[in-house]
Design a protein around this motif. Structure first.
Motif, PDB file in Angstrom:
ATOM      1  N   ILE A   1       0.855  -1.182   0.000  1.00  0.00           N
ATOM      2  CA  ILE A   1       0.000   0.000   0.000  1.00  0.00           C
ATOM      3  C   ILE A   1       0.891   1.232   0.000  1.00  0.00           C
ATOM      4  CG2 ILE A   1      -1.834   1.260   1.189  1.00  0.00           C
ATOM      5  CD1 ILE A   1      -2.657  -1.332   2.531  1.00  0.00           C
ATOM      6  N   LEU A   2       0.655   2.121  -0.958  1.00  0.00           N
ATOM      7  CA  LEU A   2       1.382   3.386  -1.044  1.00  0.00           C
ATOM      8  C   LEU A   2       0.394   4.523  -0.854  1.00  0.00           C
ATOM      9  CD1 LEU A   2       3.559   2.646  -4.223  1.00  0.00           C
ATOM     10  CD2 LEU A   2       4.140   2.191  -1.833  1.00  0.00           C
TER      11      LEU A   2
ATOM     12  N   ALA B   1       4.212  10.661   3.184  1.00  0.00           N
ATOM     13  CA  ALA B   1       4.238   9.438   2.383  1.00  0.00           C
ATOM     14  C   ALA B   1       4.288   8.242   3.324  1.00  0.00           C
ATOM     15  CB  ALA B   1       5.440   9.428   1.447  1.00  0.00           C
ATOM     16  N   ARG B   2       3.462   7.247   3.027  1.00  0.00           N
ATOM     17  CA  ARG B   2       3.420   6.038   3.850  1.00  0.00           C
ATOM     18  C   ARG B   2       3.519   4.817   2.938  1.00  0.00           C
ATOM     19  NH1 ARG B   2      -0.869   7.027   6.675  1.00  0.00           N
ATOM     20  NH2 ARG B   2       0.133   7.535   8.644  1.00  0.00           N
ATOM     21  N   VAL B   3       4.460   3.926   3.257  1.00  0.00           N
ATOM     22  CA  VAL B   3       4.663   2.696   2.500  1.00  0.00           C
ATOM     23  C   VAL B   3       4.403   1.519   3.430  1.00  0.00           C
ATOM     24  CG1 VAL B   3       6.254   1.334   1.115  1.00  0.00           C
ATOM     25  CG2 VAL B   3       6.403   3.837   1.078  1.00  0.00           C
ATOM     26  N   ILE B   4       3.418   0.691   3.084  1.00  0.00           N
ATOM     27  CA  ILE B   4       3.035  -0.449   3.914  1.00  0.00           C
ATOM     28  C   ILE B   4       3.247  -1.724   3.099  1.00  0.00           C
ATOM     29  CG2 ILE B   4       1.180  -1.527   5.245  1.00  0.00           C
ATOM     30  CD1 ILE B   4      -0.132   1.233   5.410  1.00  0.00           C
TER      31      ILE B   4
ATOM     32  N   THR C   1       5.125  -4.303   7.695  1.00  0.00           N
ATOM     33  CA  THR C   1       6.115  -3.248   7.891  1.00  0.00           C
ATOM     34  C   THR C   1       5.589  -1.943   7.293  1.00  0.00           C
ATOM     35  OG1 THR C   1       7.244  -3.807   5.817  1.00  0.00           O
ATOM     36  CG2 THR C   1       8.023  -4.884   7.834  1.00  0.00           C
ATOM     37  N   THR C   2       5.939  -0.835   7.947  1.00  0.00           N
ATOM     38  CA  THR C   2       5.467   0.475   7.511  1.00  0.00           C
ATOM     39  C   THR C   2       6.609   1.477   7.610  1.00  0.00           C
ATOM     40  OG1 THR C   2       3.246  -0.008   8.350  1.00  0.00           O
ATOM     41  CG2 THR C   2       3.754   2.287   7.852  1.00  0.00           C
ATOM     42  N   ALA C   3       6.731   2.293   6.587  1.00  0.00           N
ATOM     43  CA  ALA C   3       7.680   3.407   6.600  1.00  0.00           C
ATOM     44  C   ALA C   3       6.894   4.687   6.357  1.00  0.00           C
ATOM     45  CB  ALA C   3       8.758   3.227   5.537  1.00  0.00           C
ATOM     46  N   ILE C   4       7.093   5.677   7.229  1.00  0.00           N
ATOM     47  CA  ILE C   4       6.369   6.946   7.137  1.00  0.00           C
ATOM     48  C   ILE C   4       7.374   8.083   7.034  1.00  0.00           C
ATOM     49  CG2 ILE C   4       4.710   8.475   8.262  1.00  0.00           C
ATOM     50  CD1 ILE C   4       3.665   6.058   9.789  1.00  0.00           C
ATOM     51  N   PHE C   5       7.180   8.917   6.024  1.00  0.00           N
ATOM     52  CA  PHE C   5       8.029  10.083   5.836  1.00  0.00           C
ATOM     53  C   PHE C   5       7.122  11.311   5.795  1.00  0.00           C
ATOM     54  CE2 PHE C   5       9.800   6.422   3.638  1.00  0.00           C
ATOM     55  CZ  PHE C   5      11.066   6.323   4.213  1.00  0.00           C
ATOM     56  N   GLN C   6       7.351  12.249   6.688  1.00  0.00           N
ATOM     57  CA  GLN C   6       6.504  13.433   6.769  1.00  0.00           C
ATOM     58  C   GLN C   6       7.372  14.678   6.799  1.00  0.00           C
ATOM     59  OE1 GLN C   6       3.903  13.584  10.154  1.00  0.00           O
ATOM     60  NE2 GLN C   6       2.793  15.370   9.402  1.00  0.00           N
ATOM     61  N   GLN C   7       7.042  15.607   5.907  1.00  0.00           N
ATOM     62  CA  GLN C   7       7.722  16.893   5.896  1.00  0.00           C
ATOM     63  C   GLN C   7       6.689  17.982   6.124  1.00  0.00           C
ATOM     64  OE1 GLN C   7      10.655  17.824   2.801  1.00  0.00           O
ATOM     65  NE2 GLN C   7       9.687  19.814   2.536  1.00  0.00           N
ATOM     66  N   TYR C   8       6.938  18.817   7.105  1.00  0.00           N
ATOM     67  CA  TYR C   8       6.014  19.901   7.383  1.00  0.00           C
ATOM     68  C   TYR C   8       6.793  21.193   7.594  1.00  0.00           C
ATOM     69  CZ  TYR C   8       7.270  18.857  12.246  1.00  0.00           C
ATOM     70  OH  TYR C   8       7.950  18.625  13.406  1.00  0.00           O
ATOM     71  N   THR C   9       6.093  22.292   7.415  1.00  0.00           N
ATOM     72  CA  THR C   9       6.709  23.612   7.486  1.00  0.00           C
ATOM     73  C   THR C   9       6.167  24.374   8.683  1.00  0.00           C
ATOM     74  OG1 THR C   9       6.937  23.675   5.082  1.00  0.00           O
ATOM     75  CG2 THR C   9       7.137  25.762   6.261  1.00  0.00           C
TER      76      THR C   9
END
Length: 289
Positions: free
Chosen positions: A71-72, A84-87, A95-103
């Protein structure tokens, strides 16, 4: 009332609460499936400030099944925030990878979280690593374990450890859950630090009718403030009604009404009797489940 992971042991009670679904202002959400595996959504929030969010979801199914293999998920909004979340599913292991960029204040920050969850026949193991930085020796680690001793009774615990700027913090949580089939469920968790016990949470969910659940949620600090919340969740054929009141003088109500297949209207509000603060929100949601 399925038994969840340890960190979501109170999940059935939290989901039944109106405060978990309440939003402020006006919302409009449109979801469109472009294929069996890919969908997009446009979300508009009208308030102070207003916000637009775009979301895209891709699901790769296992051959010959409806079970997801990969799941993307990605979304971005007008505040220049991106997530972005990769499951990835490997049978009982997810397994899950989460990448978050905020300002914030014109400065961008990237946050990374890695997760691994394993669900066995009678246990659930979860490991999470938040924003690891080996060079600067900082990050957060979370481990939880839930063991089912019988079909109704389970016990578990969790450990959260954080290290940043030479400061360390460790929190240990223990708890259990007892589920009497689909009639009622009781949960309890107790949190402690090196200095001693700090927080607790006791929750109870009772099915009083085939369409209605009653709940109690008692949470607070051992030597500080505490709060008891009581309410109900009623699920009808075309509507769901949630309402609650707590000992802090707060009242919440949230209503979801299905207007047509794929179209729903949601409305909610809250009132704090002590401060006389009021919050309201409503929205139309088109498409999706």
């Amino acid at each position: 009332m399925d038994r969840p992971s340890f960190e979501n042991i109170h999940g059935s009670v939290k989901t039944a609460q109106a405060s978990s679904h309440l939003f402020e202002g006006a919302k409009l959400s449109f979801t469109k499936g472009l294929s069996e595996t890919f969908q997009i959504s446009h979300n508009f929030e009208f308030g102070n400030p207003s916000l637009y969010m775009f979301n895209a979801t891709f699901v790769d199914l296992l051959p010959g099944t409806q079970s997801p293999r990969t799941i993307l998920i990605g979304n971005m909004d007008t505040t220049q925030s991106f997530l972005a979340r990769v499951i990835r599913n490997f049978g009982n292991l997810t397994t899950t990878a989460i990448f978050q960029q905020y300002t914030r204040q014109s400065q961008s920050q990237l946050v990374t979280q890695l997760e691994a969850d394993y669900q066995g026949s009678d246990h659930y193991v979860s490991l999470k690593v938040g924003d690891p930085d080996i060079v600067n020796e900082s990050g957060a680690w979370f481990f939880s374990y839930l063991q089912s001793f019988t079909r109704k009774f389970s016990l578990g615990g969790a450990l959260r450890y954080e290290y940043s700027n030479g400061l360390e913090d460790a929190v240990t949580t223990v708890g259990g859950s007892y589920k009497n089939d689909d009639h009622w469920q009781a949960n309890a968790t107790f949190e402690g630090r090196i200095t001693g016990l700090s927080n607790f949470n006791l929750s109870y969910l009772k099915k009083i009718h085939r369409t209605t659940n009653f709940f109690l949620d008692f949470e607070g600090q051992f030597f500080g403030e505490s709060k008891v919340t009581g309410g109900y969740e009623a699920n009808f054929q075309h509507a769901t009604v949630r309402s609650q009141v707590n000992t802090a003088g707060e009242v919440y109500t949230f209503i979801e009404r299905k207007l047509a297949p794929g179209i729903s209207f949601k409305f909610g509000g809250s009132l704090d009797h002590k401060s006389n603060e009021q919050r309201y929100g409503f929205g139309f949601f088109i498409g999706g489940p």
